[in-house]
Design an enzyme around this catalytic site. Sequence first.
Site, mmCIF file in Angstrom:
data_model
loop_
_atom_site.group_PDB
_atom_site.id
_atom_site.type_symbol
_atom_site.label_atom_id
_atom_site.label_comp_id
_atom_site.label_asym_id
_atom_site.label_seq_id
_atom_site.Cartn_x
_atom_site.Cartn_y
_atom_site.Cartn_z
ATOM 1 N N LYS A 244 35.581 45.816 39.923
ATOM 2 C CA LYS A 244 36.283 45.792 41.195
ATOM 3 C C LYS A 244 37.667 45.179 41.022
ATOM 4 C CE LYS A 244 35.502 44.152 45.970
ATOM 5 N NZ LYS A 244 34.551 43.376 46.812
ATOM 6 N N SER B 185 33.048 45.538 50.822
ATOM 7 C CA SER B 185 34.345 45.885 50.270
ATOM 8 C C SER B 185 34.292 46.476 48.871
ATOM 9 C CB SER B 185 35.246 44.656 50.269
ATOM 10 O OG SER B 185 34.722 43.639 49.425
ATOM 11 N N SER C 217 29.367 42.670 50.983
ATOM 12 C CA SER C 217 30.315 43.527 50.264
ATOM 13 C C SER C 217 29.782 44.121 48.974
ATOM 14 C CB SER C 217 31.608 42.757 49.969
ATOM 15 O OG SER C 217 32.361 42.620 51.151
#
Length: 500
Positions: A82, A162, A186
Amino acid sequence: MKAKASLLALALASSPLTAEDRVGPPSPAAEAAKAHIERIEALDDAGPTLNAVIVYNPGAPALAAQAERNGLPLVGRTVLVKDNIETYEFPTTAGSLALANNRTVRDAPMIDRLRSAGGVVLGKTNLSEWANIRSDSSTSGWSAVGGLTRNPFATDRNSCGSSSGSGAAVAAGFAWAAIGTETNGSITCPASINGIVGFKPSVGLVSRTHVVPISSTQDTPGPMTASVWDAAMLLGAIAGEDPADPVTLTAQNRVTDYTAGLADYSLQGVRIGVMRKQVGNREDLTSLFDQALADMRAAGAELVEIEFDPNPQMYRDSFTVLMFELREEMGKYLASLPGEDMPRSLADLIAFNKAHVGEEMRWFGQDLFELAETTTDREAYETARENALRIAGEETLDKLLADNNVQFLVAPTRGPTWVSDLVNGDNFNGSIGFGSPAAIAGYPHLTVPMGAIEGLPVGISFFGAKWADHEVLKIGAAFERARSAVLATPSFKPWSADTR
């Protein structure tokens, strides 16, 4: 994608391998890495253009071959990271143009551990910009750097956030695994909605150093994978103490081989608390959840129905904690960045967004950033933090486990995904799921694919006590074996009524 194309040369230039290394003999790990890159080029750069991957390293097959030759535990398996986690090859942007030049040339400690274990950083994944903490009206999966991530099961639908790109990328077969981060949902939401396994470990098991922060109380990285076994492997590679992140020092001697016992863990006699009020109001989801419960009961589990309403003060106090810590922790991170002309505070980010409204704030603003900038009452924060941790941990999860004499709690993770809408933002069904107490208290939360509704994946969540990470992974693996529902497969097309 422009960012991806412009970074390919950088990835090659920053590779530690020589030209001789790059032409080594073929290996299974190198062939797998090559296949992953080809799949990214076919489905992320072209075709349905999922926008899950911001940049990848074309030198990854050579790195995979080298790790395989060296006999390291992960033997060259590819991992996407990420883009709020630092790796030396690439800038770390958190999806924002404000950090487009944030190339620190350093690895987060967890990434150093990953490489030492033989994992190969294949690239960076898109995310909800600033990990979805900029605005209450955002669209999950969108960032100014990476655009809108599309769900592989229905490309007109959301990938949640996210860790949107990490979830979509694993579902699309772009890597063996990915690393996400979670503050509250997330990892687990994008894992559920993209039909993969996601594990939010106990806070303190994995270092947060050199990770763009939201909250020192709730933030944690974690694995996103195709199976619980793979999640356990990846967790074992990235977990460990970090003197620069004091919360990890409480995990001393807790890190273990998380794959041990997974293959033969039995549900026989295991008492599981069923969070009935958190199943939500959809009949199709209730039916699928009841099928999952029947599978566990058939495997010998003892299910205990629980009726419980969380204390709403927990949510209010947690929000205060996030707003106060966002300003403080973001300021510390930005102040640590090398280079000139970098933002150094949350106030700098707010000013940057105002100066780049067209690129950054076309679809939603920065109301949460602005609120965090004014949340400065330390005494109120400390009281809120104490309350949130006590209510979520001692008075919710610990009490539910003890009062009902159960080892685990279970609930659906989320409902099926919704149509992405940049104009109106996300469309969550808030009646489904029980993830917030574990996120707020810092307890483990595992989501495993449960089945599908109209071709759209939904997950089932397992919760345990603080530091019961290994046990939670074990029950997840046992459920995988017991599961009777048919799982969906990615269509790489928009959803239609003919989708099944």
